[in-house]
Design an enzyme around this catalytic site. Structure first.
Site, PDB file in Angstrom:
ATOM      1  N   HIS A  21       0.809  -1.226   0.000  1.00 51.54           N
ATOM      2  CA  HIS A  21       0.000   0.000   0.000  1.00 51.54           C
ATOM      3  C   HIS A  21       0.841   1.275   0.000  1.00 51.54           C
ATOM      4  O   HIS A  21       0.329   2.350   0.311  1.00 51.54           O
ATOM      5  CB  HIS A  21      -0.976  -0.013   1.187  1.00 51.54           C
ATOM      6  CG  HIS A  21      -2.048  -1.048   1.050  1.00 51.54           C
ATOM      7  ND1 HIS A  21      -2.812  -1.503   2.096  1.00 51.54           N
ATOM      8  CD2 HIS A  21      -2.492  -1.733  -0.043  1.00 51.54           C
ATOM      9  CE1 HIS A  21      -3.676  -2.417   1.664  1.00 51.54           C
ATOM     10  NE2 HIS A  21      -3.489  -2.585   0.372  1.00 51.54           N
ATOM     11  N   CYS A  50       7.872  20.006 -12.151  1.00 51.23           N
ATOM     12  CA  CYS A  50       6.884  20.603 -13.063  1.00 51.23           C
ATOM     13  C   CYS A  50       5.896  21.543 -12.365  1.00 51.23           C
ATOM     14  O   CYS A  50       5.081  22.187 -13.011  1.00 51.23           O
ATOM     15  CB  CYS A  50       6.113  19.515 -13.803  1.00 51.23           C
ATOM     16  SG  CYS A  50       4.842  18.716 -12.805  1.00 51.23           S
TER      17      CYS A  50
HETATM   18  P1  OAD Z   1      -7.434  -3.173  10.321  1.00 52.27           P
HETATM   19  O1  OAD Z   1      -7.585  -1.944  11.154  1.00 52.27           O
HETATM   20  O2  OAD Z   1      -8.521  -3.529   9.399  1.00 52.27           O
HETATM   21  O3  OAD Z   1      -7.200  -4.420  11.271  1.00 52.27           O
HETATM   22  C1  OAD Z   1      -6.293  -4.367  12.330  1.00 52.27           C
HETATM   23  C2  OAD Z   1      -6.188  -5.749  12.936  1.00 52.27           C
HETATM   24  O4  OAD Z   1      -5.212  -5.709  13.960  1.00 52.27           O
HETATM   25  C3  OAD Z   1      -7.487  -6.251  13.604  1.00 52.27           C
HETATM   26  O5  OAD Z   1      -7.726  -7.583  13.182  1.00 52.27           O
HETATM   27  C4  OAD Z   1      -7.173  -6.197  15.094  1.00 52.27           C
HETATM   28  O6  OAD Z   1      -7.827  -7.230  15.819  1.00 52.27           O
HETATM   29  C5  OAD Z   1      -5.681  -6.414  15.090  1.00 52.27           C
HETATM   30  N1  OAD Z   1      -4.943  -5.887  16.253  1.00 52.27           N
HETATM   31  C6  OAD Z   1      -5.215  -4.829  17.043  1.00 52.27           C
HETATM   32  N2  OAD Z   1      -4.263  -4.678  17.975  1.00 52.27           N
HETATM   33  C7  OAD Z   1      -3.353  -5.661  17.775  1.00 52.27           C
HETATM   34  C8  OAD Z   1      -2.125  -6.035  18.414  1.00 52.27           C
HETATM   35  N3  OAD Z   1      -1.619  -5.371  19.443  1.00 52.27           N
HETATM   36  N4  OAD Z   1      -1.476  -7.111  17.912  1.00 52.27           N
HETATM   37  C9  OAD Z   1      -1.962  -7.811  16.867  1.00 52.27           C
HETATM   38  N5  OAD Z   1      -3.093  -7.491  16.238  1.00 52.27           N
HETATM   39  C10 OAD Z   1      -3.785  -6.440  16.682  1.00 52.27           C
HETATM   40  O7  OAD Z   1      -6.022  -3.021   9.580  1.00 52.27           O
HETATM   41  P2  OAD Z   1      -5.505  -3.761   8.251  1.00 52.27           P
HETATM   42  O8  OAD Z   1      -5.960  -5.167   8.216  1.00 52.27           O
HETATM   43  O9  OAD Z   1      -4.056  -3.497   8.159  1.00 52.27           O
HETATM   44  O10 OAD Z   1      -5.591   0.291   3.428  1.00 52.27           O
HETATM   45  O11 OAD Z   1      -6.259  -2.938   7.153  1.00 52.27           O
HETATM   46  C11 OAD Z   1      -6.012  -3.210   5.809  1.00 52.27           C
HETATM   47  C12 OAD Z   1      -6.063  -1.965   4.993  1.00 52.27           C
HETATM   48  O12 OAD Z   1      -7.268  -1.234   5.240  1.00 52.27           O
HETATM   49  C13 OAD Z   1      -4.988  -0.934   5.329  1.00 52.27           C
HETATM   50  O13 OAD Z   1      -3.760  -1.210   4.704  1.00 52.27           O
HETATM   51  C14 OAD Z   1      -5.576   0.336   4.849  1.00 52.27           C
HETATM   52  C15 OAD Z   1      -6.924   0.150   5.467  1.00 52.27           C
HETATM   53  O14 OAD Z   1      -7.952   0.945   5.048  1.00 52.27           O
HETATM   54  C16 OAD Z   1      -5.499   1.406   2.681  1.00 52.27           C
HETATM   55  O15 OAD Z   1      -5.415   2.514   3.184  1.00 52.27           O
HETATM   56  C17 OAD Z   1      -5.489   1.150   1.216  1.00 52.27           C
HETATM   57 ZN    ZN Z   2       5.777  16.947 -11.642  1.00 53.42          ZN
END
Ligand code: OAD
Ligand code: ZN
Length: 252
Positions: free
Chosen positions: A116, A154
């Site tokens: 990302h 640019c």
């Molecule tokens: P999420 O916010 O969807 O999920 C976070 C996960 O981390 C959840 O499953 C929580 O249970 C877990 N969690 C929380 N605290 C934790 C800890 N201390 N140790 C381990 N796990 C823990 O985040 P992502 O799955 O990364 O995309 O989200 C995916 C994508 O959605 C991101 O890359 C971003 C977002 O919108 C874009 O911006 C394109």
């Molecule tokens: Zn430029």
């Protein structure tokens, strides 16, 4: 469970890790979904889409500068450090991350695939100009600048080099990630809700090709039903305990 996981990891042939926002939670960086998540206070359609940036670039830049400041002050935690060490031990072959916070690299991981983008990189909205603000040494100046950032080449508007909703993922990174997933006999899935695609295909692909999955997360996720081992808890705590057992297992 943790003993079994340590054995699988220590004797794996091609281990990869797939990480999300939860791995950086113990570093003080908020996740997206769930209680206290970023999407509770901000609307995706207002800060994280190409349309939002066209409509109101200032609002989007304010959001990203706020996130850069937070990530800049954060430090890698025990989970990032454990993955870096597993790579040095020759066990972990790559980290595939959805995070843009750079903490895997700062922890010492070398083979990091960022699906990302990266919060420290900017790119021009018109030409091919790209810059890593950390490497160019312009980060502080950039954060203090009151006006919208312009392209040095640019003059057009610069944008964060991150993937927004509705945008394709960087092709090379995605190809590489899928290839690694096909080769992997084991995948650590750490701190991701596994709800955002195509990234969430990665653990599915591992499983499809006969590999196994170890999930580390305090909660259920979109891939829990595919996990062979589920370690419930915080990434830093679990990875620290796991690493100790893996070291022991390797020495045997
Ligand atoms: P999420 O916010 O969807 O999920 C976070 C996960 O981390 C959840 O499953 C929580 O249970 C877990 N969690 C929380 N605290 C934790 C800890 N201390 N140790 C381990 N796990 C823990 O985040 P992502 O799955 O990364 O995309 O989200 C995916 C994508 O959605 C991101 O890359 C971003 C977002 O919108 C874009 O911006 C394109
Ligand atoms: Zn430029």
């Amino acid at each position: 469970m943790i003993e079994e996981a340590a054995k699988l990891i220590a004797h794996s042939r091609f281990l990869i890790a797939f990480t999300g926002a939860g791995i950086s939670a113990e570093s003080g960086i908020p996740t997206f979904r769930g209680h206290g998540g970023l999407w509770e206070n901000y609307r995706v359609e207002e800060v994280a889409t190409p349309e939002a940036f066209r409509r109101n670039p200032s609002l989007v830049w304010d959001f990203y500068k706020m996130r850069i400041r937070k990530m800049k002050d954060a430090k890698p935690n025990k989970a990032h450090l454990a993955l870096a060490e597993l790579e040095k031990m020759g066990i972990l072959k790559a980290v595939i991350t959805q995070n843009i916070d750079d903490l895997h690299r700062r922890a010492g991981s070398e083979n990091v695939i960022e699906l990302h983008g990266n919060i420290y990189r900017v790119k021009c909205t018109s030409c091919d100009y790209r810059e890593n603000l950390k490497e160019s040494g312009r980060l502080d100046e950039f954060l203090d600048e009151g006006e919208l950032p312009g392209c040095p080449k640019c003059g057009s508007l610069l944008r964060p080099d991150v993937v927004w909703f509705g945008e394709p993922l960087p092709e090379q990174a995605l190809d590489e990630a899928f290839n690694l997933a096909r080769r992997a006999d084991l995948c650590l899935v750490i701190g991701t809700s596994a709800q955002v695609f195509p990234a969430a295909y990665i653990p599915m692909l591992v499983k499809d090709e006969g590999g196994r999955i170890i999930e580390i997360n305090p909660d259920n996720t979109g891939i829990t039903h595919l996990a062979d081992i589920i370690l419930r808890g915080k990434a830093g705590e679990i990875m620290d305990g796991l690493l100790k057992k893996i070291r022991h297992e390797v020495r045997r």
